[in-house]
Design a protein around this motif. Structure first.
Motif, short mmCIF file in Angstrom:
data_model
loop_
_atom_site.label_atom_id
_atom_site.label_comp_id
_atom_site.label_asym_id
_atom_site.label_seq_id
_atom_site.Cartn_x
_atom_site.Cartn_y
_atom_site.Cartn_z
N ALA A 74 0.83 -1.21 0.00
CA ALA A 74 0.00 0.00 0.00
C ALA A 74 0.86 1.26 0.00
O ALA A 74 0.44 2.30 -0.48
CB ALA A 74 -0.92 0.00 1.21
N GLU A 75 2.06 1.15 0.52
CA GLU A 75 2.90 2.34 0.63
C GLU A 75 4.02 2.37 -0.40
O GLU A 75 4.97 3.14 -0.26
CB GLU A 75 3.47 2.43 2.05
CG GLU A 75 2.39 2.73 3.05
CD GLU A 75 2.94 2.94 4.45
OE1 GLU A 75 4.17 3.06 4.59
OE2 GLU A 75 2.14 2.99 5.38
N ALA A 76 3.92 1.55 -1.44
CA ALA A 76 4.94 1.60 -2.48
C ALA A 76 5.00 3.02 -3.05
O ALA A 76 3.99 3.69 -3.19
CB ALA A 76 4.63 0.60 -3.59
N LEU A 77 6.21 3.45 -3.37
CA LEU A 77 6.41 4.83 -3.81
C LEU A 77 5.82 5.09 -5.19
O LEU A 77 5.41 6.20 -5.50
CB LEU A 77 7.92 5.12 -3.81
CG LEU A 77 8.39 6.55 -4.06
CD1 LEU A 77 7.81 7.51 -3.05
CD2 LEU A 77 9.92 6.59 -4.01
N SER A 78 5.79 4.05 -6.03
CA SER A 78 5.26 4.22 -7.39
C SER A 78 4.38 3.04 -7.76
O SER A 78 4.56 1.93 -7.25
CB SER A 78 6.40 4.33 -8.41
OG SER A 78 7.17 5.49 -8.19
N ASP A 79 3.44 3.29 -8.65
CA ASP A 79 2.53 2.24 -9.11
C ASP A 79 2.95 1.79 -10.52
O ASP A 79 3.46 0.69 -10.71
CB ASP A 79 1.10 2.79 -9.10
CG ASP A 79 0.10 1.78 -9.60
OD1 ASP A 79 0.37 0.57 -9.50
OD2 ASP A 79 -0.97 2.19 -10.10
N VAL A 81 5.57 2.68 -13.40
CA VAL A 81 6.82 3.43 -13.50
C VAL A 81 7.16 3.67 -14.97
O VAL A 81 7.45 2.72 -15.70
CB VAL A 81 7.96 2.67 -12.81
CG1 VAL A 81 9.28 3.44 -12.95
CG2 VAL A 81 7.63 2.45 -11.34
N PRO A 82 7.13 4.93 -15.42
CA PRO A 82 7.52 5.22 -16.80
C PRO A 82 9.02 5.45 -16.93
O PRO A 82 9.64 5.95 -15.99
CB PRO A 82 6.76 6.52 -17.09
CG PRO A 82 6.67 7.21 -15.77
CD PRO A 82 6.70 6.15 -14.69
N VAL A 83 9.57 5.05 -18.06
CA VAL A 83 10.95 5.42 -18.40
C VAL A 83 10.91 5.98 -19.81
O VAL A 83 10.66 5.25 -20.77
CB VAL A 83 11.91 4.22 -18.31
CG1 VAL A 83 13.31 4.64 -18.77
CG2 VAL A 83 11.96 3.65 -16.90
N TRP A 103 10.32 0.98 -2.69
CA TRP A 103 10.70 2.37 -2.40
C TRP A 103 11.94 2.82 -3.14
O TRP A 103 12.63 3.75 -2.78
CB TRP A 103 10.93 2.53 -0.89
CG TRP A 103 9.76 2.06 -0.12
CD1 TRP A 103 8.62 2.78 0.12
CD2 TRP A 103 9.57 0.77 0.45
NE1 TRP A 103 7.73 1.99 0.80
CE2 TRP A 103 8.27 0.77 1.03
CE3 TRP A 103 10.34 -0.38 0.52
CZ2 TRP A 103 7.75 -0.35 1.68
CZ3 TRP A 103 9.83 -1.49 1.16
CH2 TRP A 103 8.55 -1.46 1.74
N PHE A 104 12.25 2.12 -4.24
CA PHE A 104 13.50 2.39 -4.96
C PHE A 104 13.32 2.01 -6.42
O PHE A 104 12.87 0.90 -6.71
CB PHE A 104 14.62 1.55 -4.33
CG PHE A 104 15.96 1.70 -4.99
CD1 PHE A 104 16.92 2.56 -4.49
CD2 PHE A 104 16.27 0.95 -6.13
CE1 PHE A 104 18.15 2.69 -5.10
CE2 PHE A 104 17.50 1.08 -6.75
CZ PHE A 104 18.45 1.95 -6.23
N PHE A 105 13.70 2.90 -7.31
CA PHE A 105 13.56 2.63 -8.74
C PHE A 105 14.78 3.19 -9.46
O PHE A 105 15.15 4.34 -9.26
CB PHE A 105 12.28 3.27 -9.29
CG PHE A 105 11.05 2.73 -8.60
CD1 PHE A 105 10.42 1.59 -9.07
CD2 PHE A 105 10.57 3.33 -7.44
CE1 PHE A 105 9.32 1.07 -8.42
CE2 PHE A 105 9.47 2.81 -6.77
CZ PHE A 105 8.84 1.67 -7.26
N SER A 106 15.38 2.36 -10.29
CA SER A 106 16.62 2.76 -10.96
C SER A 106 16.63 2.22 -12.38
O SER A 106 16.31 1.06 -12.62
CB SER A 106 17.81 2.21 -10.18
OG SER A 106 19.02 2.70 -10.71
N THR A 107 17.01 3.08 -13.31
CA THR A 107 17.11 2.65 -14.70
C THR A 107 18.35 3.25 -15.32
O THR A 107 18.91 4.23 -14.81
CB THR A 107 15.84 3.05 -15.49
OG1 THR A 107 15.89 2.43 -16.78
CG2 THR A 107 15.74 4.57 -15.66
#
Lengths: 111, 169
Positions: A74-79, A81-83, A103-107
């Motif tokens: 429920a508390e994920a930072l993003s639903d 994720v666009p790149v 809580w972390f996204f990296s591309t």
């Protein structure tokens, strides 16, 4: 090889994200044009390239990773994720992975 | 930036009592930074936000130049219907932060938000040698705020070929 490929990995578990919906859009059009929609395989990749070599061209593209349904947090930072990125040379291969946790996204442009 | 502005009264009191005890380690970092060699586009000291009221803050770090992401334009929008409605455009200050929180108090509402990062403009100004168009131009970062009783700090590390964002503190 040319075109666009991706790889979705869960950095919290060290495992691929399998079965996650991934879409590719052409974002030079308004609204964006859906070019491909698939799900990641057990290795976190897609069975076929998101943009096959035969369709490789320059332009502005956007991958969308539907990670929210995977994390079920429920508390994920993003639903979703666009790149958004450009193919500036159609003769090159564009590997665009997504490393993530709730809580972390990296591309990055990979290889 | 005055660190005191960012400290809760309890924390400030704690820091003051530390000074009373003569604990040099608790001296505000800003004071000791006076003697440090100044580096380009670096904050004078870490900014502690622990215990602050609910808000959304952002911090952009340029991992290509090893500096704060100063002067980065961000269009901040909220999802409404099928699209995103611009709330305002901010430009990061010398420390890579927005001068004011993106959301605070009444404006800190749950919902889906977008930060459109003008990486193309930023690296063009830095005269980075990149293809035309660059791999990353105007990049949307989309986040969801669910629990408005909790503060969200959003650090964004970016370069011409990669970016990372996460929930910070």
């Amino acid at each position: 090889m040319t075109g666009i490929t991706t790889h979705l990995l869960d950095i919290a578990t060290g495992r691929p994200l399998a079965g996650v919906q991934v879409e590719l859009y052409d974002v030079a059009t308004n609204p964006p044009t859906l070019l491909n929609k698939t799900r990641t395989n057990p290795d976190g990749r897609t069975d076929a390239p998101m943009l096959p070599a035969a369709a490789a061209r320059t332009g502005q593209f956007e991958l969308r990773f539907h990670v929210g349904e995977y994390f079920k947090s429920a508390e994920a930072l993003s639903d979703i994720v666009p790149v958004r990125f450009a193919i500036f040379d159609a003769a090159q291969h564009y590997h665009v992975p997504m490393l993530c946790a709730p809580w972390f996204f990296s591309t990055y442009r990979g290889s | 930036m005055a660190n005191d502005d960012l400290l809760q009264p309890e924390r400030r009191q704690f820091a003051l009592s530390g000074l009373a005890l003569g604990a040099a380690a608790l001296l505000p970092a800003a004071a000791s930074a006076q003697t440090a060699t100044p580096a380009p586009a670096q904050g004078a000291s870490p900014v502690v936000q622990a215990g602050l009221s609910p808000r959304l803050t952002v911090h952009a770090i340029d991992i290509y130049n090893g500096s704060a992401g100063a002067g980065l334009r961000i269009d901040f929008s909220k999802q409404e219907g099928d699209g995103y409605k611009l709330i305002r455009t901010v430009t990061t200050n010398a420390t890579g932060r927005s001068e004011e929180p993106l959301l605070i108090g009444e404006s800190y509402q749950s919902g889906d938000y977008e930060l459109l990062m003008h990486f193309d403009e930023y690296f063009a100004r830095k005269e980075a040698k990149l293809p035309t168009p660059p791999f990353l131009s105007k990049v949307p970062i989309r986040i969801r705020i669910v629990d408005i009783s909790q503060r969200i700090h959003l650090p964004i590390q970016f370069g011409p070929w990669s970016y990372t964002y996460s929930r910070g503190s």
